[in-house]
Motif scaffolding. Structure first.
Motif, mmCIF file in Angstrom:
data_model
loop_
_atom_site.group_PDB
_atom_site.id
_atom_site.type_symbol
_atom_site.label_atom_id
_atom_site.label_comp_id
_atom_site.label_asym_id
_atom_site.label_seq_id
_atom_site.Cartn_x
_atom_site.Cartn_y
_atom_site.Cartn_z
ATOM 1 N N PHE C 50 7.381 -6.898 0.023
ATOM 2 C CA PHE C 50 8.020 -5.600 0.242
ATOM 3 C C PHE C 50 8.404 -4.936 -1.076
ATOM 4 N N CYS C 51 8.927 -5.725 -2.025
ATOM 5 C CA CYS C 51 9.266 -5.153 -3.335
ATOM 6 C C CYS C 51 8.020 -4.556 -3.958
ATOM 7 N N ALA C 52 6.917 -5.324 -3.890
ATOM 8 C CA ALA C 52 5.679 -4.842 -4.501
ATOM 9 C C ALA C 52 5.207 -3.557 -3.823
ATOM 10 N N LEU C 66 3.805 -6.039 -9.193
ATOM 11 C CA LEU C 66 3.866 -7.504 -9.287
ATOM 12 C C LEU C 66 5.148 -7.952 -9.974
ATOM 13 N N MET C 67 5.509 -7.233 -11.032
ATOM 14 C CA MET C 67 6.742 -7.612 -11.736
ATOM 15 C C MET C 67 7.942 -7.429 -10.817
ATOM 16 N N ALA C 68 7.902 -6.358 -10.017
ATOM 17 C CA ALA C 68 9.007 -6.135 -9.084
ATOM 18 C C ALA C 68 9.069 -7.270 -8.071
ATOM 19 N N ALA C 69 7.890 -7.729 -7.621
ATOM 20 C CA ALA C 69 7.857 -8.820 -6.645
ATOM 21 C C ALA C 69 8.484 -10.072 -7.233
ATOM 22 N N LEU C 70 8.069 -10.410 -8.464
ATOM 23 C CA LEU C 70 8.615 -11.599 -9.128
ATOM 24 C C LEU C 70 10.121 -11.469 -9.283
ATOM 25 N N ALA C 71 10.544 -10.333 -9.833
ATOM 26 C CA ALA C 71 11.968 -10.151 -10.119
ATOM 27 C C ALA C 71 12.769 -10.087 -8.830
ATOM 28 N N GLY C 72 12.272 -9.303 -7.863
ATOM 29 C CA GLY C 72 13.010 -9.149 -6.613
ATOM 30 C C GLY C 72 13.214 -10.470 -5.906
ATOM 31 N N ALA C 73 12.131 -11.255 -5.788
ATOM 32 C CA ALA C 73 12.240 -12.534 -5.095
ATOM 33 C C ALA C 73 13.129 -13.490 -5.880
ATOM 34 N N ALA C 74 13.001 -13.502 -7.214
ATOM 35 C CA ALA C 74 13.816 -14.408 -8.024
ATOM 36 C C ALA C 74 15.295 -14.064 -7.883
ATOM 37 N N VAL C 75 15.604 -12.768 -7.942
ATOM 38 C CA VAL C 75 17.004 -12.351 -7.819
ATOM 39 C C VAL C 75 17.532 -12.689 -6.422
ATOM 40 N N VAL C 124 -5.191 -2.666 -3.278
ATOM 41 C CA VAL C 124 -5.778 -3.359 -4.413
ATOM 42 C C VAL C 124 -6.006 -2.326 -5.509
ATOM 43 N N PRO C 125 -5.584 -2.602 -6.743
ATOM 44 C CA PRO C 125 -5.784 -1.601 -7.806
ATOM 45 C C PRO C 125 -7.275 -1.323 -7.997
ATOM 46 N N ASP C 126 -7.588 -0.051 -8.359
ATOM 47 C CA ASP C 126 -8.986 0.374 -8.457
ATOM 48 C C ASP C 126 -9.816 -0.535 -9.348
ATOM 49 N N ILE C 127 -9.191 -0.936 -10.449
ATOM 50 C CA ILE C 127 -9.951 -1.700 -11.438
ATOM 51 C C ILE C 127 -10.406 -3.049 -10.894
ATOM 52 N N LEU C 128 -9.673 -3.520 -9.870
ATOM 53 C CA LEU C 128 -10.017 -4.825 -9.295
ATOM 54 C C LEU C 128 -10.724 -4.716 -7.949
ATOM 55 N N SER C 129 -10.936 -3.488 -7.464
ATOM 56 C CA SER C 129 -11.538 -3.367 -6.147
ATOM 57 C C SER C 129 -13.054 -3.443 -6.251
ATOM 58 N N GLY C 130 -13.683 -3.613 -5.117
ATOM 59 C CA GLY C 130 -15.136 -3.687 -5.104
ATOM 60 C C GLY C 130 -15.626 -5.095 -5.355
ATOM 61 N N PRO C 131 -16.900 -5.329 -5.055
ATOM 62 C CA PRO C 131 -17.456 -6.669 -5.192
ATOM 63 C C PRO C 131 -18.025 -6.914 -6.588
ATOM 64 N N VAL C 132 -18.147 -8.173 -6.909
ATOM 65 C CA VAL C 132 -18.900 -8.555 -8.104
ATOM 66 C C VAL C 132 -20.044 -9.440 -7.638
ATOM 67 N N LEU C 205 5.629 -13.847 -5.640
ATOM 68 C CA LEU C 205 4.344 -13.504 -6.257
ATOM 69 C C LEU C 205 3.217 -13.672 -5.241
ATOM 70 N N ALA C 206 3.239 -14.807 -4.537
ATOM 71 C CA ALA C 206 2.208 -15.043 -3.521
ATOM 72 C C ALA C 206 2.245 -13.941 -2.470
#
Lengths: 249, 327, 306
Positions: C50-52, C66-75, C124-132, C205-206
């Motif tokens: 949800f944070c992410a 992602l940083m928000a997810a890490l920080a939010g869950a850790a806090v 999924v961010p554009d740079i990582l979307s699509g197949p390889v 993060l997961a």
């Protein structure tokens, strides 16, 4: 030797590189008290565990009442008549003294799985429980919770529970521990009578009690029986004096 | 402060009086709520045999609740569609008879408890909790994927099953059936708690070594307790399905397991009437808070936290004078 | 069935497995070090997602999300540890189960109250979307490949943390002997909060990483939590290595079972029945795996303790 009630033959047990039982052979004859003594860490508790079934030996055999019990579980050995008390009292603390004793009677009669009649309404179980409590002098405490009992009274209850099995042998793990001088004296007198019921394998630190009670003593040092014999023989044994009594003195 | 016995009598009197009052004033919904309470209480009485007496923290009792529900669902579904449940190796027909359904529910859940118990009782503590939870999830997913019986949507049964001589569609009569069964189960549980078996099971929780030294095997004691416990919860499941005339995989869900456990802790662990009082509180909260807020589970969560952290012994502990509980 | 399909499914299984590992590692650490069974770990997974989703929605940046997810869950983890969890360490398992179950209710309903019942979407961010295209001509989504890589990297980092660093030594000491680390002068309270927050961050993060390929919604954490329990039972409590192998095993079994069981059954019975029975069996496959491990090795594949 043939009529030994309990007999271990060449018991060995190791934990990793540490050999805690080195080919231990001891026996328990009818009517006797056989004491096992030894310094801390000698492997007495491990030996008891193997005899009672909590630990499987790496090698060797244990015979009890004419049959090989090496592969039997703790409860199967208990049901066969091997009664034990624990070094640290193992009792149902939230229950009353009588309830504990009734449980003992139910276990002894193989009725631990009866679930339709309240145990305290079963006259046979209650009678057996009361007579066991009476023998150890706890009858007047029967309605108290075990958690309210003194240390000495818990020891007595342990013995009462062992008695209710109508056992063929007792394994007593430091029954004198924490009893104080007066308590030890009373327990010593009690055990002296108990041997008429069934022979006792006694693991004990209290040397006065051991010397007063034991018909035979085996000395266990570093997992090995270094001497075995009557009280006088063991006392005179130079190896014992060096390894054990010397160290204790 | 009052005696626990007095409190128990009051609870039972309330379970008789309130629905009767609702019947007289013609408020069938109140009777339905009371029926729900009584059935949930029965499920929790079942769990309490394993949990309170045996110390077995099973987070998978929804398995038995659900199996009881599906036993009812399958038998009634085949009866209402006039199709046999099974033809090979022998013919099994559906049925609309409650006593037969109850018997099947009890046998099926007892059998499942035997297998799950045999596997999970090899472990203890945290492991046991995780494993029972996982087996619950297994049944949940199985029910979802089993499309022949509605899968995720569940099964609707159009007419409530019958009981000889009674009109089960009349809420008060169905309630009477459920309350009678609960009374029988409570009577049995009270006998069991102080029987030799109950003593041994209770002792196995406190000191397994002692029980072994008495010639009894703690594993077998626990397994038998788990089976009895599962069978009772299974019976409650069959009644629950009959109350709703509907079964769905939700009966198998981990939330269901959690709810059954919550009932016990709200009332008081290891006390005979703990689950009953807990169920009354739970259904009352669900009904009243649920009307006020869509998010009533937050309040349930806070209440539960408060009970766990500050009021061990639950409501009975807080209301009655006896401090220690014997099963 | 083609080799390409099999390769794809193996990769899917790996991806699922490494994400499970992130959950299981935290749970296992918390259970191993503090002896706590934490049902609310799934809530931390959800909080991360949800944070992410919220941060990505506001800023459009996946990295920030992602940083928000890490920080939010850790806090959230640290807060919960200080407020509730630390009162539970000395209580029995029943109390732990009930209290953390209560936390699930509070977190889930609280999130529903804040965000509503409808799922959120994290793109999924554009740079990582699509197949390889992988060697052998296999087309595979880049993002999933990145998930595998990220999961393996985190696993490597965790192994390093546990085996090489000071804090790792303290954690391992805590698993073996609680009195010992107090005697060494380690502030146990702080260590516990730290371990809990670390586990929470991994879960968060997961949640965020998986949230981008599934929907972000209330209740998303618990099914994963229960699978993580299965992983721990299979791998053995308190063993990071066990959690890793257990997670891969569960991930692969779950994914491949769904494909192969119906196919295998088709060789024996008619296709329609095979598909439906196969699907049912596949949904049970990992639990059957767990049952088999329990029979053969009740302490798990790598567990030393019962």
């Amino acid at each position: 030797m043939a009529n030994a009630v309990l007999e271990t033959r060449n018991l060995t047990k190791s934990f990793g590189a540490l050999q805690v039982s080195k080919s231990i052979s001891i026996d328990l004859l009818p009517g006797e008290i056989h004491a096992v003594i030894g310094p801390n860490g000698a492997g007495k508790t491990t030996l008891i565990h193997q005899i009672c079934g909590g630990l499987r030996p790496d090698g060797g055999t244990i015979r009890f009442d004419g049959q090989d019990v090496t592969g039997l579980s703790v409860d199967a050995r208990a049901a066969a008549g091997l009664a034990r008390t624990f070094q640290i009292s193992a009792l149902a603390q939230e229950n009353t003294v009588l309830e504990n004793a009734v449980l003992g009677a139910a276990g002894a009669k193989g009725q631990g799985f009866r679930m339709f009649t309240p145990a305290l309404e079963r006259a046979d179980l209650v009678d057996a429980a009361r007579s066991a409590l009476e023998r150890v002098g706890l009858l007047d405490q029967q309605s108290r919770l075990v958690s309210e009992l003194s240390h000495g009274q818990r020891r007595q209850l342990e013995v009462a529970l062992a008695l209710s099995l109508s056992p063929k042998a007792f394994i007593l793990d430091e029954p004198m521990a924490g009893l104080g001088t007066e308590g030890s004296k009373r327990m010593t007198a009690f055990l002296n009578d108990l041997r008429l019921e069934a022979p006792i394998l006694l693991v004990e630190h209290d040397m006065d009690a051991v010397f007063a009670l034991a018909d035979r003593i085996s000395v266990l040092v570093y997992g090995e029986i270094i001497a075995s014999g009557t009280v006088d023989e063991v006392r005179a044994n130079p190896k014992v004096q060096e390894a054990y009594l010397g160290e204790a003195a | 402060m009052m005696q626990e016995r007095t409190l128990n009598a009051l609870v039972l009197a309330g379970l008789i009086a309130i629905p009767l009052f609702a019947y007289v004033t013609d408020e069938p919904f109140t009777i339905t709520l009371a029926t729900r309470t009584v059935i949930l209480a029965m499920a929790a009485v079942g769990l309490n045999i394993a949990l309170g007496l045996g110390g077995l923290v099973s987070l998978g009792h929804a398995v038995f609740f659900g199996l009881g529900g599906y036993a009812m669902g399958l038998l009634a579904y085949h009866a209402q569609t006039y199709t046999p449940l099974m033809e090979v190796p022998f013919l099994i027909e559906g049925t609309k008879s409650m006593p037969v359904i109850w018997l099947v529910a009890v046998i099926v859940s007892a059998f499942a408890a035997l297998i799950i118990g045999y596997l999970s009782l090899r472990t203890s503590g945290g492991y046991f909790i995780m494993i029972t939870l996982a087996f619950g999830q297994m049944f949940f997913f199985f029910a979802i994927s089993w499309s022949a019986y509605g899968g995720e949507d569940g099964l609707s049964i159009y007419v409530r099953n019958g009981f000889p001589g009674l009109n089960t569609l009349d809420p008060i009569q169905f309630y009477a059936i459920c309350l009678t069964l609960l009374a029988i189960v409570l009577w049995f549980a009270s006998r069991l708690a102080c029987s030799p078996f109950g003593l041994a099971l209770n002792a196995a929780r406190q000191s397994p070594d002692r029980v072994r030294a008495m010639g009894l095997d703690p594993f077998r004691l626990r397994l038998v307790a788990f089976v009895v416990s599962g069978a009772i919860t299974g019976l409650a499941g069959a009644l629950f399905a009959d109350l709703n005339r509907f079964v769905s995989p939700a009966m198998f869900s981990w939330q269901m397991s959690g709810e059954i456990m919550i009932l016990i802790i709200l009332g008081g662990t290891g006390r005979l009437y703990g689950p009953v009082l807990g169920a009354i509180v739970f259904v009352t909260l669900e009904h009243t808070l649920g009307d006020i807020s869509d998010y009533w589970l937050i309040f349930l969560g806070l209440l539960l936290l408060a009970v766990v952290l500050f009021a061990k012994g639950g409501l009975i502990g807080a209301l009655s004078s006896r401090r220690t509980a014997h099963g | 069935m083609s080799l390409v399909l099999i390769a794809e499914q193996v990769l899917n299984g790996l991806q699922f497995g490494v994400m499970l590992f992130l959950m299981a590692a935290g749970l296992s650490l918390i259970f191993g070090v503090m002896g706590l069974i934490n049902l609310a770990h799934g809530s931390l997974y959800m909080i991360g997602a949800f944070c992410a989703a919220a941060v990505a929605g506001a800023t459009g940046s996946f990295v920030l999300a992602l940083m928000a997810a890490l920080a939010g869950a850790a806090v959230a983890g640290a807060l919960v540890e200080v407020l509730v969890i630390r009162r539970l360490y000395n209580k029995d398992h029943l109390d732990q189960v009930l209290a953390t179950f209560a936390l699930i209710l509070i977190f889930s309903e609280g999130t529903r109250w804040l965000f509503g019942s409808f799922p959120l979407y994290l793109n999924v961010p554009d740079i990582l979307s699509g197949p390889v295209t992988l060697p052998g001509g296999i087309q595979y989504p880049l993002y999933r490949l990145v998930l595998i890589g990220a999961g393996l990297a985190v696993a490597g980092g965790l192994f390093w943390l546990i085996s090489k660093t000071r804090i790792g030594i303290q954690i391992r000491a805590g698993e073996n002997d609680r009195e010992m680390i107090a005697a060494l002068g380690v502030d146990i309270g702080r260590l516990y909060t730290l371990v809990f927050a670390l586990g929470a961050a991994l879960a968060g993060l997961a949640g965020a990483l998986v949230g981008a390929i599934q929907s972000v919604q209330v209740g998303m954490g618990e099914p994963v939590l229960i699978l993580a329990f299965v992983v721990i039972v299979i791998g053995g409590i308190g063993s990071i290595k066990g959690a890793f192998l257990g997670a891969l095993l569960v991930g692969l079994t779950n994914t491949l079972g769904g494909i192969f069981l119906p196919e295998a059954l088709k060789l024996m019975i008619e296709p329609a029945a095979a598909t439906s029975i196969g699907a049912s069996l596949a949904s049970m496959a990992i639990y059957i795996l767990m049952a088999v491990v329990l029979v053969l090795k009740p302490t798990g594949l790598f567990g030393a303790r019962a």
